[in-house]
Design a protein around this motif. Structure first.
Motif, PDB file in Angstrom:
ATOM      1  N   CYS A  80      18.561  46.810  54.535  1.00 41.09           N
ATOM      2  CA  CYS A  80      17.607  45.875  55.134  1.00 41.09           C
ATOM      3  C   CYS A  80      16.815  46.574  56.235  1.00 41.09           C
ATOM      4  O   CYS A  80      17.368  47.350  57.028  1.00 41.09           O
ATOM      5  CB  CYS A  80      18.338  44.669  55.721  1.00 41.09           C
ATOM      6  SG  CYS A  80      19.241  43.697  54.492  1.00 41.09           S
ATOM      7  N   GLY A  81      15.551  46.290  56.258  1.00 39.72           N
ATOM      8  CA  GLY A  81      14.681  46.871  57.267  1.00 39.72           C
ATOM      9  C   GLY A  81      14.429  48.350  57.089  1.00 39.72           C
ATOM     10  O   GLY A  81      13.853  48.992  57.961  1.00 39.72           O
ATOM     11  N   GLY A  82      14.890  48.898  55.979  1.00 42.46           N
ATOM     12  CA  GLY A  82      14.642  50.289  55.673  1.00 42.46           C
ATOM     13  C   GLY A  82      15.601  51.263  56.312  1.00 42.46           C
ATOM     14  O   GLY A  82      15.556  52.461  56.023  1.00 42.46           O
ATOM     15  N   ASN A  83      16.550  50.777  57.178  1.00 36.97           N
ATOM     16  CA  ASN A  83      17.452  51.723  57.846  1.00 36.97           C
ATOM     17  C   ASN A  83      18.830  51.155  58.171  1.00 36.97           C
ATOM     18  O   ASN A  83      19.643  51.836  58.790  1.00 36.97           O
ATOM     19  CB  ASN A  83      16.818  52.273  59.126  1.00 36.97           C
ATOM     20  CG  ASN A  83      16.425  51.172  60.094  1.00 36.97           C
ATOM     21  OD1 ASN A  83      16.762  50.009  59.907  1.00 36.97           O
ATOM     22  ND2 ASN A  83      15.712  51.559  61.140  1.00 36.97           N
ATOM     23  N   HIS A  92      23.591  36.720  49.074  1.00 38.08           N
ATOM     24  CA  HIS A  92      23.023  37.233  50.316  1.00 38.08           C
ATOM     25  C   HIS A  92      21.810  38.120  50.017  1.00 38.08           C
ATOM     26  O   HIS A  92      21.769  38.815  49.008  1.00 38.08           O
ATOM     27  CB  HIS A  92      24.063  38.032  51.103  1.00 38.08           C
ATOM     28  CG  HIS A  92      24.975  37.162  51.915  1.00 38.08           C
ATOM     29  ND1 HIS A  92      25.817  36.232  51.345  1.00 38.08           N
ATOM     30  CD2 HIS A  92      25.160  37.073  53.280  1.00 38.08           C
ATOM     31  CE1 HIS A  92      26.501  35.614  52.295  1.00 38.08           C
ATOM     32  NE2 HIS A  92      26.119  36.101  53.472  1.00 38.08           N
ATOM     33  N   SER A  93      20.832  38.058  50.931  1.00 43.01           N
ATOM     34  CA  SER A  93      19.634  38.862  50.792  1.00 43.01           C
ATOM     35  C   SER A  93      19.179  39.310  52.178  1.00 43.01           C
ATOM     36  O   SER A  93      19.773  38.946  53.197  1.00 43.01           O
ATOM     37  CB  SER A  93      18.531  38.059  50.091  1.00 43.01           C
ATOM     38  OG  SER A  93      17.409  38.878  49.851  1.00 43.01           O
ATOM     39  N   CYS A  94      18.117  40.110  52.202  1.00 35.80           N
ATOM     40  CA  CYS A  94      17.603  40.648  53.462  1.00 35.80           C
ATOM     41  C   CYS A  94      16.521  39.749  54.039  1.00 35.80           C
ATOM     42  O   CYS A  94      15.712  39.152  53.307  1.00 35.80           O
ATOM     43  CB  CYS A  94      17.012  42.039  53.252  1.00 35.80           C
ATOM     44  SG  CYS A  94      18.222  43.320  52.891  1.00 35.80           S
ATOM     45  N   THR A  99      20.840  40.235  57.248  1.00 33.54           N
ATOM     46  CA  THR A  99      21.137  39.553  55.983  1.00 33.54           C
ATOM     47  C   THR A  99      21.368  38.065  56.247  1.00 33.54           C
ATOM     48  O   THR A  99      21.699  37.662  57.370  1.00 33.54           O
ATOM     49  CB  THR A  99      22.380  40.140  55.305  1.00 33.54           C
ATOM     50  OG1 THR A  99      23.523  39.927  56.136  1.00 33.54           O
ATOM     51  CG2 THR A  99      22.206  41.626  55.030  1.00 33.54           C
ATOM     52  N   TYR A 100      21.211  37.268  55.183  1.00 34.47           N
ATOM     53  CA  TYR A 100      21.444  35.825  55.311  1.00 34.47           C
ATOM     54  C   TYR A 100      21.934  35.274  53.983  1.00 34.47           C
ATOM     55  O   TYR A 100      21.746  35.878  52.924  1.00 34.47           O
ATOM     56  CB  TYR A 100      20.168  35.104  55.761  1.00 34.47           C
ATOM     57  CG  TYR A 100      19.082  35.019  54.708  1.00 34.47           C
ATOM     58  CD1 TYR A 100      18.880  33.855  53.973  1.00 34.47           C
ATOM     59  CD2 TYR A 100      18.260  36.116  54.448  1.00 34.47           C
ATOM     60  CE1 TYR A 100      17.881  33.782  53.004  1.00 34.47           C
ATOM     61  CE2 TYR A 100      17.279  36.058  53.488  1.00 34.47           C
ATOM     62  CZ  TYR A 100      17.082  34.882  52.760  1.00 34.47           C
ATOM     63  OH  TYR A 100      16.104  34.815  51.813  1.00 34.47           O
ATOM     64  N   ASN A 101      22.577  34.109  54.074  1.00 35.42           N
ATOM     65  CA  ASN A 101      23.094  33.412  52.908  1.00 35.42           C
ATOM     66  C   ASN A 101      21.992  32.516  52.360  1.00 35.42           C
ATOM     67  O   ASN A 101      21.559  31.567  53.025  1.00 35.42           O
ATOM     68  CB  ASN A 101      24.332  32.581  53.287  1.00 35.42           C
ATOM     69  CG  ASN A 101      25.044  32.031  52.077  1.00 35.42           C
ATOM     70  OD1 ASN A 101      24.406  31.700  51.070  1.00 35.42           O
ATOM     71  ND2 ASN A 101      26.360  31.888  52.177  1.00 35.42           N
ATOM     72  N   MET A 102      21.532  32.802  51.172  1.00 37.99           N
ATOM     73  CA  MET A 102      20.387  32.069  50.604  1.00 37.99           C
ATOM     74  C   MET A 102      20.728  30.635  50.247  1.00 37.99           C
ATOM     75  O   MET A 102      19.827  29.814  50.046  1.00 37.99           O
ATOM     76  CB  MET A 102      19.877  32.813  49.356  1.00 37.99           C
ATOM     77  CG  MET A 102      19.279  34.175  49.646  1.00 37.99           C
ATOM     78  SD  MET A 102      18.603  34.965  48.158  1.00 37.99           S
ATOM     79  CE  MET A 102      20.114  35.291  47.249  1.00 37.99           C
TER      80      MET A 102
END
Length: 460
Positions: A80-83, A92-94, A99-102
């Motif tokens: 996430c965020g490239g780094n 979960h996703s970025c 990260t967060y629970n969709m």
């Protein structure tokens, strides 16, 4: 040794892309630019290594990607965020660098990315336009055939309105034709397309014959010399084919040989000469066992030659590596089946047992063996066997084997044998009922002529 390879510039130095790479003005030896990528000023093999923000790493898996300067596995982590990496969790996703629970939250896109509860007003509603969720990626291989979209080099175009001539776009017309990268119309005066080259100011009634422009009234060779009636053109000069041989526009006395190697002539039986894809080498006694690897000569035990029908590349030999076509792969990362790489290593699967060669590299050693030319008519796969129906065109020693029935059914181990294409003719070997594919696709005129000429001369 004759070095006639085409050189490229890398900064102020010259190098050959068949065995070296150029990155930011620095040359990396031992790795062909045909299969390498750059990591700063260093070339690397992207099959087995990965470059992350200027840092070079050895791949631990084919599913390894970069997250900043570090590697991560897409099967176990998110980037996430490239780094920043996070353990991969279900649903979960970025959202930016977090990260967060969709199922319980959404990623709000206002002035900044922010994770909010799913009932927040900034979260998209189920009734929102589906267009917002449509994928936005488009690759050069995508085509919208219903709208006539195609690719010309790196540009998309509508083939109903434009035409593509070797990467250049022109307005389409019923009278417009391509000539290499150029374009002309059938109504143009004093224009002639000959072997992909567009000539202007050519007298009317001129003809292109065998790549040479002929003017009927005075029969000139590319408009430079005027031969006698019945003489042939070789480049800008004339030659007598009973005494000389023409090699890429250069005339040679047949006393020096009957076969061309690029622009040179050579005697195929002279063991001190070796022709590698149009490049002639003069061998010392110690190098006479050296093999051709495309245009280069493979002379060292610490080198490996990998070849496909499109490329031939030399690599520095490494443990647990093998060839798959012209690629050199780590067997713990990849597997190879019929010259196709797969990101699923199979420790017990045997690598390719041999590589295909040009027919010129197989004679005269094959003259006394049971060999033949077979055209692939159809192919079927059953378990791990590839069944091939061949139409036998010409045969070597055991001519009587195929006279009664020109159709031959051959079974090959599918994965460890090179790929075959329908309609293409190959050179094959038969040994006690077992068949082996030997060559890349052959030319039914020049290659067969060369094979029989060399083998009959050897018998004589």
């Amino acid at each position: 040794m004759k070095d006639s390879h085409h050189q490229h510039c890398c900064g102020k130095e010259s190098y050959n892309i068949s065995g070296s790479s150029c990155c930011n003005g620095s040359i990396t030896l031992g790795l062909s630019q045909l299969v390498s990528d750059c990591c700063g000023s260093v070339a690397y093999n992207p099959l087995n290594e990965i470059c992350c923000d200027g840092s070079l790493h050895t791949r631990s898996s084919t599913r390894t990607k970069c997250c900043g300067k570090d590697m991560y596995l897409t099967t176990t982590h998110l980037c996430c965020g490239g780094n920043k990496t996070f353990p991969l969790k279900e649903n979960h996703s970025c959202c930016g660098s977090e990260t967060y629970n969709m199922t319980t939250h959404c990623c709000c896109i206002n002035t900044t990315l922010k994770i909010m509860p799913k009932n927040d007003t900034c979260c998209p509603k189920p009734t929102d336009s589906k267009c917002q969720q449509a994928p936005s990626t488009y690759t050069q291989t995508d085509k919208d055939t219903s709208k006539g979209q195609s690719m010309c080099g790196t540009k998309s175009y509508n083939h109903r309105e434009e035409m593509c001539c070797s990467g250049n776009l022109y307005k389409v017309s019923a009278l417009t034709k391509c000539c290499g990268k150029a374009v002309y119309t059938l109504s143009d005066d004093n224009v002639l397309c000959c072997n992909g080259i567009l000539y202007h100011n050519v007298p009317e009634q001129s003809e292109c014959v065998g790549g040479v422009i002929y003017i009927p009234e005075n029969t000139t060779c590319q408009m430079s010399v005027r031969p006698r009636l019945g003489e042939h053109c070789c480049g800008g000069q004339t030659f007598n084919p009973s005494m000389h041989i023409c090699c890429n526009g250069h005339s040679h006395n047949k006393m020096h040989g009957n076969f061309c190697c690029g622009s040179d002539v050579y005697d195929h039986h002279n063991q001190s000469l070796r022709c590698c894809s149009g490049h002639l080498y003069y061998l010392t006694h110690s190098s006479r066992k050296a093999e051709c690897c495309g245009k280069l000569l493979l002379q060292h035990n610490n080198q490996t030659c990998c070849s496909s029908s499109t490329n031939t590349v030399i690599y520095d030999t490494k443990p647990n590596h093998s060839c798959c076509g012209h690629y050199y792969y780590n067997t713990s990362l990849w597997s190879c089946c019929a010259e196709r790489l797969k990101p699923t290593p199979k420790p017990n699967s045997p690598p390719a047992q041999y590589r295909l060669k040009l027919l010129a590299d197989l004679v005269p050693e094959m003259c006394n063996k049971s060999v033949f030319f077979g055209k692939v008519e159809s192919v079927a796969l059953e378990n791990d066997q590839r069944h091939v129906v061949l139409k036998v065109w010409q045969v070597g020693v055991k001519l009587e084997m195929f006279i009664k029935n020109p159709w031959l059914h051959v079974s090959l181990d599918h994965c460890s044998s090179p790929a075959t294409d329908n309609g293409m003719t190959y050179f094959w070997e038969e040994n006690n009922g077992e068949y082996k594919l030997l060559s890349h696709p052959v030319d039914l005129t020049s290659d067969i002529y060369m094979f029989y000429s060399v083998c009959y001369q050897k018998k004589g």
